[in-house]
Design a protein around this motif. Structure first.
Motif, mmCIF file in Angstrom:
data_model
loop_
_atom_site.group_PDB
_atom_site.id
_atom_site.type_symbol
_atom_site.label_atom_id
_atom_site.label_comp_id
_atom_site.label_asym_id
_atom_site.label_seq_id
_atom_site.Cartn_x
_atom_site.Cartn_y
_atom_site.Cartn_z
ATOM 1 N N ASN A 1 0.849 -1.187 0.000
ATOM 2 C CA ASN A 1 0.000 0.000 0.000
ATOM 3 C C ASN A 1 0.884 1.236 0.000
ATOM 4 O OD1 ASN A 1 0.667 0.515 2.869
ATOM 5 N ND2 ASN A 1 -0.675 -1.246 3.245
ATOM 6 N N ARG A 2 0.255 2.394 -0.191
ATOM 7 C CA ARG A 2 1.000 3.644 -0.278
ATOM 8 C C ARG A 2 1.610 4.031 1.072
ATOM 9 N NH1 ARG A 2 4.195 5.931 -3.384
ATOM 10 N NH2 ARG A 2 2.934 4.937 -5.007
ATOM 11 N N ALA A 3 0.941 3.697 2.179
ATOM 12 C CA ALA A 3 1.517 3.988 3.496
ATOM 13 C C ALA A 3 2.846 3.264 3.672
ATOM 14 C CB ALA A 3 0.534 3.577 4.594
ATOM 15 N N PHE A 4 2.904 2.023 3.239
ATOM 16 C CA PHE A 4 4.144 1.247 3.319
ATOM 17 C C PHE A 4 5.224 1.881 2.453
ATOM 18 C CE2 PHE A 4 6.882 -2.062 1.545
ATOM 19 C CZ PHE A 4 7.353 -2.672 2.693
ATOM 20 N N LEU A 5 4.876 2.312 1.240
ATOM 21 C CA LEU A 5 5.861 2.906 0.345
ATOM 22 C C LEU A 5 6.387 4.224 0.906
ATOM 23 C CD1 LEU A 5 4.359 2.212 -3.198
ATOM 24 C CD2 LEU A 5 6.139 0.953 -1.976
ATOM 25 N N ARG A 6 5.532 4.992 1.556
ATOM 26 C CA ARG A 6 6.007 6.222 2.183
ATOM 27 C C ARG A 6 7.000 5.905 3.293
ATOM 28 N NH1 ARG A 6 3.463 11.133 1.306
ATOM 29 N NH2 ARG A 6 1.632 11.051 -0.046
ATOM 30 N N TYR A 7 6.771 4.787 3.975
ATOM 31 C CA TYR A 7 7.652 4.386 5.066
ATOM 32 C C TYR A 7 9.049 4.013 4.557
ATOM 33 C CZ TYR A 7 9.308 1.583 9.028
ATOM 34 O OH TYR A 7 10.038 1.057 10.055
ATOM 35 N N LEU B 1 4.924 -16.192 5.854
ATOM 36 C CA LEU B 1 3.691 -16.963 5.784
ATOM 37 C C LEU B 1 2.836 -16.770 7.042
ATOM 38 C CD1 LEU B 1 5.098 -20.286 4.266
ATOM 39 C CD2 LEU B 1 3.875 -18.462 3.073
ATOM 40 N N ALA B 2 3.474 -16.538 8.172
ATOM 41 C CA ALA B 2 2.720 -16.348 9.410
ATOM 42 C C ALA B 2 1.951 -15.031 9.402
ATOM 43 C CB ALA B 2 3.661 -16.386 10.610
ATOM 44 N N GLN B 3 2.343 -14.095 8.541
ATOM 45 C CA GLN B 3 1.664 -12.805 8.470
ATOM 46 C C GLN B 3 0.655 -12.748 7.329
ATOM 47 O OE1 GLN B 3 4.171 -9.252 9.189
ATOM 48 N NE2 GLN B 3 5.889 -10.668 9.437
ATOM 49 N N GLY B 4 0.318 -13.889 6.765
ATOM 50 C CA GLY B 4 -0.643 -13.920 5.674
ATOM 51 C C GLY B 4 -2.051 -13.635 6.176
ATOM 52 N N THR B 5 -2.667 -12.573 5.652
ATOM 53 C CA THR B 5 -3.987 -12.171 6.136
ATOM 54 C C THR B 5 -5.036 -12.095 5.037
ATOM 55 O OG1 THR B 5 -3.304 -9.857 5.925
ATOM 56 C CG2 THR B 5 -3.065 -10.878 8.091
ATOM 57 N N SER B 6 -4.690 -12.441 3.825
ATOM 58 C CA SER B 6 -5.668 -12.371 2.736
ATOM 59 C C SER B 6 -6.305 -13.743 2.515
ATOM 60 C CB SER B 6 -4.985 -11.903 1.446
ATOM 61 O OG SER B 6 -4.283 -12.968 0.834
ATOM 62 N N PRO B 7 -7.416 -13.804 1.762
ATOM 63 C CA PRO B 7 -8.049 -15.104 1.482
ATOM 64 C C PRO B 7 -7.150 -16.039 0.678
ATOM 65 C CG PRO B 7 -9.560 -13.292 0.991
ATOM 66 C CD PRO B 7 -8.220 -12.677 1.238
ATOM 67 N N ALA C 1 -5.503 -1.851 11.986
ATOM 68 C CA ALA C 1 -4.769 -3.121 12.005
ATOM 69 C C ALA C 1 -4.433 -3.604 10.602
ATOM 70 C CB ALA C 1 -5.585 -4.181 12.747
ATOM 71 N N THR C 2 -5.303 -3.313 9.629
ATOM 72 C CA THR C 2 -5.057 -3.788 8.269
ATOM 73 C C THR C 2 -3.942 -3.031 7.578
ATOM 74 O OG1 THR C 2 -6.801 -2.330 7.430
ATOM 75 C CG2 THR C 2 -7.423 -4.603 7.963
ATOM 76 N N LEU C 3 -3.468 -1.913 8.152
ATOM 77 C CA LEU C 3 -2.367 -1.159 7.557
ATOM 78 C C LEU C 3 -1.057 -1.331 8.314
ATOM 79 C CD1 LEU C 3 -3.804 2.315 6.464
ATOM 80 C CD2 LEU C 3 -3.317 0.313 5.061
ATOM 81 N N ALA C 4 -1.050 -2.112 9.374
ATOM 82 C CA ALA C 4 0.133 -2.205 10.227
ATOM 83 C C ALA C 4 1.266 -2.991 9.590
ATOM 84 C CB ALA C 4 -0.246 -2.850 11.569
ATOM 85 N N LYS C 5 0.950 -3.852 8.661
ATOM 86 C CA LYS C 5 1.955 -4.757 8.106
ATOM 87 C C LYS C 5 3.101 -3.986 7.462
ATOM 88 C CE LYS C 5 0.205 -8.414 6.639
ATOM 89 N NZ LYS C 5 -0.592 -9.367 5.858
ATOM 90 N N GLY C 6 4.330 -4.359 7.814
ATOM 91 C CA GLY C 6 5.513 -3.735 7.243
ATOM 92 C C GLY C 6 5.968 -2.497 7.982
ATOM 93 N N THR D 1 3.931 -7.621 16.492
ATOM 94 C CA THR D 1 5.364 -7.619 16.160
ATOM 95 C C THR D 1 5.803 -6.327 15.489
ATOM 96 O OG1 THR D 1 4.818 -8.818 14.115
ATOM 97 C CG2 THR D 1 5.536 -10.127 16.002
ATOM 98 N N ARG D 2 5.102 -5.222 15.755
ATOM 99 C CA ARG D 2 5.477 -3.929 15.162
ATOM 100 C C ARG D 2 6.353 -3.098 16.087
ATOM 101 N NH1 ARG D 2 5.806 -5.212 10.827
ATOM 102 N NH2 ARG D 2 5.475 -7.279 11.699
ATOM 103 N N ALA D 3 6.589 -3.544 17.315
ATOM 104 C CA ALA D 3 7.292 -2.725 18.309
ATOM 105 C C ALA D 3 8.792 -2.996 18.303
ATOM 106 C CB ALA D 3 6.728 -3.006 19.702
#
Length: 689
Positions: free
Chosen positions: A235-241, A494-500, A628-633, A663-665
Motif C-alpha cells: 500500500n502507499r503507506a508502506f511505500l512512504r515508510y 507466511l505467518a503474516q498472511g492475512t488475505s483469502p 490493524a489492516t495497515l500495520a503490516k511492514g 510484532t510492530r514494536a
C-alpha cells in the motif's frame, strides 16, 4: 578491542583524531565531486546528445546529493599485513575519491567491502581489524575495533548493538552499517537468481530486499539502466515508510509502486463483497479471460478481394481459415513458439492477406514493392475483413461485456466456473458506460490481465515484491508480466498472511509469479523486535503457521512487554500514551479498523498530537493511530495494541492479523485488553503469560 572514545576532558585519542580528519577529508572530496559533476558542460553536438548529457548530469548529482545526517563512512577494514604493510579501506554508502582519483571511501557494494560484513575470527577473509564508528548529529564520537586475527576476538560490540537497537522514528532507514552475514548473502546474490525470503518479524527482510536492489543497480548498472528495477509494496503507506532507503544509498530512480497502481486500467469506485473478491483473485479467471478474448475470433466464410498495385486479388476462404487457425494456435503459445498477443495477431492477419496477394502478383510476373504491400494490408477491404473476423478489443470494454452478458460469461467459463460462481461475477444492473461502471480493485487486476493478452507488457530487469504472502494469484500474474525475462526478489512471511489467498507454503505463489524454481531463504534472527515481544507473539505460530520455525531475537528487554486487562480503554490508553511520550521515539496505537476514528478522537480530544494513518501514508503526527489492516511492514519504537479480541474478530484470518500487530514494536509493546486474550496467548488454566 578498543572501546568508544572517552570524553574530551581526558587526553585526546590519536585514533579518534585521525578518523575525524579522514571524515572531514571525505566530506570535502564528496563536495568536490558534486562541483565537478555540476561543471560538466554541453558541447552542443546535437539536441539528443544535449538531452542525454543533461539526464546523466542530473542522475550523477542525485547520486552525490548531500544528506546532512549521513556521514561519508560508517566502517573500516584493515587488511592483514603483506611484507609489513596492510591496506586500509573506509566503507560508506557511496564511493568517494580525491582529486587524483584515489579512493577515499569505498562503496559498501564493492567487492572489496564484502569482508566488512562477512569476516569473522574463524574466516577473517584477509582482514586483521574491523572498525565501526559511532556518530551523533553527523559528528564522529567513538569507534570500536574487532581484531579478527586474535583468538577470542571478532565479536560484535556495543556500537553495532546500539545501532541495531536504535529507536526508529519516521521513515525506514538503510541498514548498510549493520548488515549481518545471512542478510549480506541475500543482498549480494547474482542478478540471474530469483530469491524468496521467508522472513520473520524484525529480521530485516524489507531492508534486505531494498539493499539487494541497490546492490544490483551498482553491480549491473548498464544492464538495469535499460530495463529498470521495480519495487512493489502492499500500500502507499508502506511505500512512504520505505521511500527514503534507496535514495540514501544513491539510487533515486527506482520505481516504487503498489499492485493497485500497476493495474490501474479502470477507475476503481466500488468494493467487492469478500466472496466475490476472493473469486476474482482466483487463477482460474485467467483462463476465463483468455477464452473470452480469443473467443471473439470468427471463422471466415467468404473469399476476400483486395487491391494491390492497381489490380484486385482474391484470397480463397480456405486459405483464410488456415491463416486464422494458425494465428489462434499462437495465442496459446508453446514451449518452442512465443505467445502471440491478440492485437499483434490482428496485424499479422492483415499482413498475411496482403502477402498472399503479393505472391499471386509475383506468380503472374509482377514485382510489387514493400510499400504497396503495406498499403494493401491497410486497405478498407482488409480492414473490414479483420473487423468481422478478428475484431479490435479493449480490456475494459470486454470485461464490461463479460460481466453484463450472461451468455458470453457462460461460454468463457464453461467447465471452469460453476453456475453459482458465474452468478457472483455478473452485474445485475448494466452500467451506462465503461466510465461509469462500478469497477473494483479486483476488476482492475482482471482488466490488466486482458490488457496483457491484448499487447505485450513492458518488463523490468529485476522486481522486488514485499508482503508477497498476501497476493492473489491474479495479482501475482500482474507482477509476473512486469518481470519479463528478469529476476525476482520475493519478501514475505507466511505467518503474516492475512488475505483469502495467503498460502501455507511458497510454492503456489512463486509459480504464479512465474518463478517456480526460485530458492527459498529463511531469515529467523530478529534484530529489531525484543525477545519478550517476539516470544509472546510466537505463541500464535502453532495455530497460524505450524510448519514455520519460530524466530529468535538477538536482544532482550525485560520491560518490553506489558499486558494490561482494563474495564474500559479510554483512561488507560491516555495514561499509557502519556507515559510513552516521555521516553519513546515513534508511537503507534493499533486497533481494529472500525475503532480507529473513535480512538483518534479520544486522543485528540485529550490534547494528544495524534492522527489516523491512511492507506496513502498521510496522517503524520507524534502518535499514529493505525488500522490493524495497515500495520503490516510498519515499525514503531512503542506500540499500544487496543482490544486484540476485536482485531481477531474483524476478519477470518484475525489471528494472523494479530500476529502482525504484536510484532510492530522495536522497544515497547503494551496490550490493553478488555476481553480474554486469544487462547494461544494464555498460559495454563487461562492465566495470562
Amino acid at each position: 578491542m578498543s572501546l568508544p572514545a572517552a570524553p574530551e576532558t581526558t587526553a585526546p585519542d590519536p585514533v579518534l583524531a585521525a578518523e575525524r580528519a579522514h571524515l572531514r577529508r571525505a566530506a570535502d572530496c564528496l563536495a568536490q565531486m558534486r562541483v565537478a559533476a555540476s561543471a560538466v558542460t554541453d558541447a552542443g553536438v546535437d539536441s539528443w546528445a544535449s538531452e542525454r548529457l543533461g539526464a546523466a548530469r542530473a542522475e550523477r548529482l542525485a547520486a552525490l546529493a548531500a544528506d546532512p545526517g549521513v556521514p561519508p563512512f560508517f566502517g573500516r577494514t584493515d587488511a592483514l599485513p603483506v611484507d609489513g604493510a596492510g591496506e586500509t579501506f573506509h566503507i560508506g554508502r557511496r564511493h568517494v575519491r580525491d582529486a587524483a582519483g584515489d579512493p577515499v571511501v569505498i562503496d559498501w557494494r564493492a567487492p572489496m567491502s564484502r569482508p566488512f560484513y562477512q569476516a569473522n575470527a574463524a574466516d577473517p577473509q584477509g582482514v586483521a581489524r574491523r572498525r565501526r564508528f559511532g556518530f551523533s548529529g553527523g559528528e564522529l564520537t567513538g569507534y570500536e575495533d574487532e581484531l579478527l586475527a586474535e583468538p577470542g576476538s571478532g565479536h560484535p560490540g556495543e556500537l553495532l548493538r546500539a545501532e541495531i537497537e536504535r529507536p526508529r522514528s519516521g521513515p525506514m532507514r538503510d541498514i548498510v552499517a549493520t548488515i549481518q552475514p545471512d542478510q549480506d548473502d541475500i543482498v549480494r546474490a547474482p542478478l540471474a537468481d530469483s530469491i524468496c525470503v521467508q522472513g520473520a518479524p524484525g529480521t530485516g527482510k524489507t531492508a534486505v530486499g531494498l539493499h539487494r536492489a541497490a546492490y544490483l543497480l551498482y553491480t549491473h548498472g548498464g544492464q538495469l539502466a535499460r530495463t529498470g528495477v521495480l519495487v512493489v509494496g502492499p500500500n502507499r503507506a508502506f511505500l512512504r515508510y520505505i521511500e527514503q532507503v534507496l535514495p540514501t544509498l544513491g539510487e533515486a530512480d527506482v520505481a516504487q509502486t503498489t499492485v493497485a497502481e500497476l493495474t490501474a486500467r479502470v477507475p476503481v469506485r466500488a468494493e467487492d463483497r469478500p466472496d466475490v473478491a476472493t473469486l476474482k483473485g482466483d487463477a482460474r479467471l485467467a483462463e476465463v479471460l483468455r477464452r473470452a478474448l480469443w473467443g471473439e475470433i470468427a471463422k471466415p466464410v467468404d473469399d476476400v478481394l483486395l487491391p494491390l498495385a492497381g489490380r484486385r486479388y482474391r484470397v480463397p476462404v480456405e486459405r483464410l481459415k488456415r491463416a486464422v487457425d494458425d494465428l489462434r494456435r499462437r495465442g496459446r503459445g508453446t514451449d518452442d513458439q512465443q505467445l502471440l498477443h491478440y492485437a499483434a495477431g490482428r496485424e499479422r492477419l492483415a499482413m498475411l492477406l496482403a502477402t498472399d496477394a503479393r505472391r499471386q502478383k509475383e506468380e503472374a510476373g509482377g514485382s510489387p514493392s514493400d510499400g504497396e504491400v503495406r498499403r494493401a494490408a491497410r486497405s478498407p477491404e482488409v480492414r473490414e475483413f479483420c473487423d468481422r473476423v478478428w475484431p479490435a478489443r479493449d480490456a475494459a470494454g470486454l470485461l464490461l461485456r463479460l460481466w453484463t452478458e450472461p451468455d458470453r460469461l457462460a461460454r468463457a467459463a464453461r467447465g471452469i466456473l460453476d453456475d453459482a460462481e458465474q452468478a457472483l461475477l455478473r452485474w445485475p444492473v448494466p452500467p451506462r458506460s465503461v466510465r461509469t461502471a462500478p469497477w473494483t480493485a479486483a476488476d482492475a487486476v482482471l482488466a490488466d490481465e486482458l490488457a496483457g493478452l491484448l499487447e505485450r507488457t513492458p518488463g523490468h530487469g529485476h522486481v522486488v515484491v514485499d508482503e508477497a504472502q498476501d497476493l492473489s494469484p491474479m495479482q501475482c500474474r500482474a507482477i509476473a508480466r512486469r518481470l519479463g525475462a528478469g529476476s525476482l526478489t520475493v519478501l514475505g512471511d507466511l505467518a503474516q498472511g492475512t488475505s483469502p489467498w495467503s498460502p501455507d507454503d511458497w510454492a503456489r505463489t512463486l509459480a504464479d509469479l512465474g518463478r517456480p524454481d526460485a530458492g527459498i531463504t529463511p531469515l529467523t534472527r530478529g534484530y529489531r523486535v525484543p525477545a519478550e515481544v517476539l516470544d509472546f507473539a510466537n505463541r500464535l505460530l502453532p495455530v497460524i503457521a505450524p510448519g514455520l520455525t519460530p524466530a529468535t531475537a538477538v536482544r532482550s528487554e525485560p520491560d518490553a512487554l506489558s499486558l494490561r486487562p482494563v474495564p474500559a480503554f479510554g483512561g488507560p490508553l491516555l495514561e499509557v500514551v502519556g507515559a510513552l511520550a516521555a521516553v519513546a521515539g515513534s508511537i503507534g496505537i493499533v486497533c481494529a479498523d472500525a475503532a480507529v476514528a473513535g480512538v483518534a478522537g479520544l486522543l485528540t480530544g485529550a490534547g494528544v498530537d495524534a492522527a489516523e494513518l491512511t492507506d496513502d501514508g498521510t496522517g503524520a503526527a507524534a502518535v499514529a493511530v493505525v488500522p490493524a489492516t495497515l500495520a503490516k511492514g510498519l515499525e514503531f519504537d512503542a506500540v499500544v495494541v487496543v482490544d486484540p479480541a476485536a482485531i481477531v474478530a474483524a476478519e477470518p484470518r484475525g489471528l494472523h492479523r494479530l500476529y502482525v500487530v504484536l510484532t510492530r514494536a522495536v522497544s515497547t509493546l503494551v496490550v490493553l485488553h478488555r476481553d480474554d486474550l486469544p487462547a494461544p496467548l494464555r498460559g495454563e488454566a487461562g492465566q495470562l503469560v
